[in-house]
Enzyme design. Structure first.
Site, PDB file in Angstrom:
ATOM      1  N   LYS A  41      -6.204   3.292  19.175  1.00  0.00           N
ATOM      2  CA  LYS A  41      -6.078   4.303  18.102  1.00  0.00           C
ATOM      3  C   LYS A  41      -7.422   5.004  17.863  1.00  0.00           C
ATOM      4  CE  LYS A  41      -4.677   6.870  14.770  1.00  0.00           C
ATOM      5  NZ  LYS A  41      -4.858   6.743  13.384  1.00  0.00           N
ATOM      6  N   GLY A  97       0.821  -1.223   0.000  1.00  0.00           N
ATOM      7  CA  GLY A  97       0.000   0.000   0.000  1.00  0.00           C
ATOM      8  C   GLY A  97       0.845   1.258   0.000  1.00  0.00           C
ATOM      9  N   HIS A 125      -7.807   7.480  20.557  1.00  0.00           N
ATOM     10  CA  HIS A 125      -6.869   8.584  20.250  1.00  0.00           C
ATOM     11  C   HIS A 125      -7.551   9.551  19.270  1.00  0.00           C
ATOM     12  CE1 HIS A 125      -4.081  10.399  17.337  1.00  0.00           C
ATOM     13  NE2 HIS A 125      -3.161  10.433  18.280  1.00  0.00           N
ATOM     14  N   ASN A 126      -8.158   9.019  18.232  1.00  0.00           N
ATOM     15  CA  ASN A 126      -8.780   9.888  17.225  1.00  0.00           C
ATOM     16  C   ASN A 126     -10.010  10.611  17.777  1.00  0.00           C
ATOM     17  OD1 ASN A 126      -6.815   8.757  15.632  1.00  0.00           O
ATOM     18  ND2 ASN A 126      -8.145   8.422  13.883  1.00  0.00           N
ATOM     19  N   ARG A 165     -40.182   6.458  35.295  1.00  0.00           N
ATOM     20  CA  ARG A 165     -40.073   5.135  34.664  1.00  0.00           C
ATOM     21  C   ARG A 165     -40.904   4.115  35.427  1.00  0.00           C
ATOM     22  NH1 ARG A 165     -35.249   2.892  34.990  1.00  0.00           N
ATOM     23  NH2 ARG A 165     -35.534   1.571  33.160  1.00  0.00           N
ATOM     24  N   ARG A 199     -19.405  18.365  13.855  1.00  0.00           N
ATOM     25  CA  ARG A 199     -19.123  18.070  12.442  1.00  0.00           C
ATOM     26  C   ARG A 199     -20.411  17.716  11.693  1.00  0.00           C
ATOM     27  NH1 ARG A 199     -13.421  14.930  11.604  1.00  0.00           N
ATOM     28  NH2 ARG A 199     -12.204  15.982  13.197  1.00  0.00           N
ATOM     29  N   GLU A 201      -8.706  13.480  19.521  1.00  0.00           N
ATOM     30  CA  GLU A 201      -8.276  14.429  18.477  1.00  0.00           C
ATOM     31  C   GLU A 201      -9.477  15.242  17.941  1.00  0.00           C
ATOM     32  OE1 GLU A 201      -5.984  12.412  15.346  1.00  0.00           O
ATOM     33  OE2 GLU A 201      -7.019  13.649  13.880  1.00  0.00           O
ATOM     34  N   ARG A 258      -1.408  -2.359  -5.184  1.00  0.00           N
ATOM     35  CA  ARG A 258      -2.381  -2.943  -6.123  1.00  0.00           C
ATOM     36  C   ARG A 258      -2.195  -2.366  -7.531  1.00  0.00           C
ATOM     37  NH1 ARG A 258      -8.668  -1.667  -5.180  1.00  0.00           N
ATOM     38  NH2 ARG A 258      -7.745   0.422  -5.297  1.00  0.00           N
ATOM     39  N   THR A 259      -2.068  -1.047  -7.609  1.00  0.00           N
ATOM     40  CA  THR A 259      -1.853  -0.409  -8.910  1.00  0.00           C
ATOM     41  C   THR A 259      -0.343  -0.289  -9.113  1.00  0.00           C
ATOM     42  OG1 THR A 259      -3.867   0.841  -8.479  1.00  0.00           O
ATOM     43  CG2 THR A 259      -2.469   1.623 -10.298  1.00  0.00           C
ATOM     44  N   SER A 302      -0.255   6.861  14.277  1.00  0.00           N
ATOM     45  CA  SER A 302      -0.650   8.268  14.233  1.00  0.00           C
ATOM     46  C   SER A 302       0.560   9.160  13.973  1.00  0.00           C
ATOM     47  CB  SER A 302      -1.314   8.701  15.541  1.00  0.00           C
ATOM     48  OG  SER A 302      -1.619  10.088  15.459  1.00  0.00           O
ATOM     49  N   LYS A 321      -6.495   1.144   2.641  1.00  0.00           N
ATOM     50  CA  LYS A 321      -7.819   1.575   3.079  1.00  0.00           C
ATOM     51  C   LYS A 321      -8.434   0.533   4.028  1.00  0.00           C
ATOM     52  CE  LYS A 321     -11.706   2.879   0.225  1.00  0.00           C
ATOM     53  NZ  LYS A 321     -12.414   3.792   1.016  1.00  0.00           N
TER      54      LYS A 321
HETATM   55  P1  NAP Z   1      -5.473   5.522   1.676  1.00  0.00           P
HETATM   56  O1  NAP Z   1      -5.829   6.583   0.699  1.00  0.00           O
HETATM   57  O2  NAP Z   1      -6.364   5.323   2.838  1.00  0.00           O
HETATM   58  O3  NAP Z   1      -5.310   4.121   0.925  1.00  0.00           O
HETATM   59  C1  NAP Z   1      -4.601   4.043  -0.261  1.00  0.00           C
HETATM   60  C2  NAP Z   1      -3.990   2.674  -0.452  1.00  0.00           C
HETATM   61  O4  NAP Z   1      -4.971   1.635  -0.272  1.00  0.00           O
HETATM   62  C3  NAP Z   1      -3.480   2.553  -1.881  1.00  0.00           C
HETATM   63  O5  NAP Z   1      -2.229   1.904  -1.816  1.00  0.00           O
HETATM   64  C4  NAP Z   1      -4.545   1.696  -2.544  1.00  0.00           C
HETATM   65  O6  NAP Z   1      -4.080   0.993  -3.662  1.00  0.00           O
HETATM   66  C5  NAP Z   1      -4.861   0.756  -1.410  1.00  0.00           C
HETATM   67  N1  NAP Z   1      -6.124   0.035  -1.604  1.00  0.00           N
HETATM   68  C6  NAP Z   1      -7.376   0.545  -1.566  1.00  0.00           C
HETATM   69  N2  NAP Z   1      -8.274  -0.440  -1.787  1.00  0.00           N
HETATM   70  C7  NAP Z   1      -7.565  -1.574  -1.974  1.00  0.00           C
HETATM   71  C8  NAP Z   1      -7.915  -2.929  -2.239  1.00  0.00           C
HETATM   72  N3  NAP Z   1      -9.206  -3.318  -2.340  1.00  0.00           N
HETATM   73  N4  NAP Z   1      -6.926  -3.831  -2.381  1.00  0.00           N
HETATM   74  C9  NAP Z   1      -5.630  -3.459  -2.270  1.00  0.00           C
HETATM   75  N5  NAP Z   1      -5.230  -2.211  -2.010  1.00  0.00           N
HETATM   76  C10 NAP Z   1      -6.188  -1.277  -1.858  1.00  0.00           C
HETATM   77  O7  NAP Z   1      -3.944   5.776   2.138  1.00  0.00           O
HETATM   78  P2  NAP Z   1      -3.330   6.434   3.425  1.00  0.00           P
HETATM   79  O8  NAP Z   1      -3.863   7.800   3.666  1.00  0.00           O
HETATM   80  O9  NAP Z   1      -1.870   6.225   3.277  1.00  0.00           O
HETATM   81  O10 NAP Z   1      -3.885   5.541   4.629  1.00  0.00           O
HETATM   82  C11 NAP Z   1      -3.614   4.160   4.758  1.00  0.00           C
HETATM   83  C12 NAP Z   1      -4.301   3.656   6.020  1.00  0.00           C
HETATM   84  O11 NAP Z   1      -3.752   4.372   7.144  1.00  0.00           O
HETATM   85  C13 NAP Z   1      -5.814   3.936   6.075  1.00  0.00           C
HETATM   86  O12 NAP Z   1      -6.447   2.927   6.810  1.00  0.00           O
HETATM   87  C14 NAP Z   1      -5.895   5.239   6.832  1.00  0.00           C
HETATM   88  O13 NAP Z   1      -7.147   5.404   7.467  1.00  0.00           O
HETATM   89  C15 NAP Z   1      -4.782   5.073   7.840  1.00  0.00           C
HETATM   90  N6  NAP Z   1      -4.178   6.312   8.344  1.00  0.00           N
HETATM   91  C16 NAP Z   1      -4.040   7.408   7.558  1.00  0.00           C
HETATM   92  C17 NAP Z   1      -3.450   8.546   8.067  1.00  0.00           C
HETATM   93  C18 NAP Z   1      -3.268   9.792   7.221  1.00  0.00           C
HETATM   94  O14 NAP Z   1      -2.866  10.825   7.785  1.00  0.00           O
HETATM   95  N7  NAP Z   1      -3.491   9.722   5.915  1.00  0.00           N
HETATM   96  C19 NAP Z   1      -2.979   8.562   9.389  1.00  0.00           C
HETATM   97  C20 NAP Z   1      -3.102   7.408  10.151  1.00  0.00           C
HETATM   98  C21 NAP Z   1      -3.699   6.289   9.624  1.00  0.00           C
HETATM   99  P3  NAP Z   1      -4.244   1.645  -5.131  1.00  0.00           P
HETATM  100  O15 NAP Z   1      -3.092   2.596  -5.289  1.00  0.00           O
HETATM  101  O16 NAP Z   1      -4.162   0.496  -6.047  1.00  0.00           O
HETATM  102  O17 NAP Z   1      -5.576   2.328  -5.176  1.00  0.00           O
END
Ligand code: NAP
Length: 472
Positions: free
Chosen positions: A183, A10, A186-187, A449, A289, A190, A34-35, A129, A76
């Site tokens: 986690k 990923g 934590h969020n 009640r 929100r 946040e 994946r891609t 985080s 994801k």
């Molecule tokens: P993201 O946008 O949540 O995920 C993108 C990645 O997921 C891409 O590599 C995508 O591959 C892959 N993916 C999606 N569907 C898939 C499937 N069905 N099979 C295989 N791969 C798949 O990326 P991110 O922001 O880096 O977050 C990754 C995880 O960390 C998430 O759970 C997110 O909630 C968590 N997180 C994010 C943050 C932040 O600040 N962004 C902080 C803490 C935790 P493709 O390129 O092929 O689409």
């Protein structure tokens, strides 16, 4: 090429930065996405000259890893995790370890740990985080699963994590889905702090008539205090100082006032409701929100239900860092942490996670989004009393209530008169007032009640369960 120490699936913003961090920490890596074009792009762009190789399919990926394999999925959350587990499982061998570093629902993780461990693979559900920068420079990590699985990646995680004065910002959280539960909470905390700072901004702007630069000065002062020095206060100041490159205007004023609330914030509140843990400040931030998202309705209601014109009231002045407003912010931030820690304590009992509160406060002191100087006080409070029921009754925190509650009440009253919503401030005031009231009016709820549903009630003057015929 020799086999890699560590594998990443990923290449989103988090995955990219975490694998660069792992490689810099001395762990040669292999990446799969994946891609495939993203993998190629990453190898050309950021991984050049580093000990990182790419894989075009999962079999190739697994073959490039030394055994036992250590594989971090950074994708994801939701069905994608189950899909990747299914795709990769045929290539895994006994002792290999899969880590889910995304924001997964902790009960999903609970299920996956059981399923994978029964096939002799290790499985860790790990909250991460710190955003993109934290992932690269050192995040806070919350791994849960079996202790043996954790030990297989302990040295890797300790090198990758943010470092604070008393060690790395990672520790073994506990069994099952405990890492993702922590986690999630934590969020939730946040969410609370983000809403609290937004309420302060609204009051400074609409009641105080202050511009973004003046508000940023206040935030800068707050960030220099023990009570409020934190990453979120620091970035709020930066947000308020940033100009739109096109118009030169304050960019914050050009951003649509709608915020999403899916995922971890929502799960925090749902878990709290299910577990019977009071989290009104966090809930108010989630609801803030939700209200923000019904923008069209709000615009229509503005003319049907006109609010009073905000009346100036004393919030302190620029020179004293808006001390009354600061009282409201400090107590509300403490409430956010207190409610989150209370939810962890109750969740730990319910799920038998055996969470160690001082250790959780310790790993949140660096790397993560809610890092703050207050966490040292929180760590101290739980170290001196591991059974602490609520942060507010610790001596240092109760002194904060004593010193600041009248400031909070004054701000809530002023905002109410001016028709300005302050859901986190007012929920915090109600929370503290409820918590410090030995006798609440729920005796009357119990009477009602019993009156309509014969639910029975307990009495304060004798033991037992009672029913009254209330209406002839
Ligand atoms: P993201 O946008 O949540 O995920 C993108 C990645 O997921 C891409 O590599 C995508 O591959 C892959 N993916 C999606 N569907 C898939 C499937 N069905 N099979 C295989 N791969 C798949 O990326 P991110 O922001 O880096 O977050 C990754 C995880 O960390 C998430 O759970 C997110 O909630 C968590 N997180 C994010 C943050 C932040 O600040 N962004 C902080 C803490 C935790 P493709 O390129 O092929 O689409």
């Amino acid at each position: 090429m020799s086999k890699a120490h560590f594998g990443l699936i990923g290449l989103g913003v988090m995955g990219e930065n975490l694998v660069l961090n792992a490689e810099r920490s001395g762990f040669s890596s292999v990446v799969y996405n994946r891609t495939y074009s993203k993998t190629e792009d990453f190898l050309k762009r950021s991984a050049t000259g580093r000990n990182i190789q790419g894989a075009s399919d999962l079999q190739d990926f697994v073959n490039k890893l030394e055994r036992p394999r250590r594989i971090l999925m950074m994708i994801k959350a939701g069905p994608a995790i189950d899909a990747v587990i299914k795709q990769i499982s045929p290539y895994l061998e006994e002792g290999d370890l899969l880590i889910d570093g995304g924001n997964s629902q902790f009960l999903d993780t609970e299920r996956r740990v059981k399923e994978l461990e029964s096939q002799s693979f290790g499985y860790i559900g790990m909250g991460v985080s710190g955003g993109a920068k934290g992932a690269l420079e050192g995040p806070s990590m919350m791994p849960g699963g079996t202790k043996a699985s954790y030990e297989a990646i302990e040295s890797l995680l300790e090198k990758m994590a943010a470092q604070v004065e008393d060690g790395p910002c990672v520790t073994y959280i506990g069994p099952g889905g405990s890492g993702h539960f922590v986690k999630t909470v934590h969020n939730g905390i946040e969410y609370g702090i983000e809403q609290i700072l937004s309420e302060a901004y609204d009051l400074m702007s609409r009641v105080g008539g202050m511009n973004c630069s003046q508000m940023a000065d206040v935030l800068s002062h707050w960030n220099s205090t023990e009570e409020l020095s934190s990453y979120l206060v620091e970035i709020t100041e930066a947000c308020l100082r940033t100009k739109d490159p096109e118009s030169g205007r304050d960019i914050v004023e050009l951003i649509m006032d709608k915020a999403g609330q899916k995922g971890t914030g929502l799960w925090t509140v749902v878990s709290a409701l299910e577990l019977g843990a009071p989290v009104p400040t966090i809930y108010a931030s989630l609801n803030g929100r939700v209200m923000s998202s019904i923008k069209d309705q709000r615009l229509e209601a503005e003319s049907i239900l006109p609010a009073p014109i905000p009346e100036p009231f004393d919030m302190g002045c620029l020179d004293d860092g808006m001390h009354l407003l600061m009282d409201a912010v400090v107590l509300s931030c403490i409430a956010s942490y207190a409610q989150g820690m209370e939810l962890l304590r109750i969740g730990s009992l319910e799920y038998n996670y055996q969470l160690k509160m001082p250790a959780i406060a310790q790993i949140w002191k660096g790397g993560c989004i809610i890092r703050s100087r207050l966490l040292k006080r929180i760590q101290d409070a739980y170290e001196s009393n591991p059974q602490l029921a609520n942060l507010f009754i610790d001596p240092w925190f109760s002194a904060q209530v004593e010193a600041r509650i009248s400031g909070l009440a004054h701000i809530v009253a002023g905002a109410a008169k001016s028709g300005i919503p302050v859901p986190c401030f007012s929920s915090t005031l109600d929370y503290i007032n409820s918590y410090r009231t030995g006798r609440l009016p729920q005796n009357l709820v119990q009477a009602m009640r019993d009156c309509f549903g014969s639910h029975t009630y307990e009495r304060v003057d004798k033991e037992g369960s009672f029913h009254t015929e209330w209406i002839d």
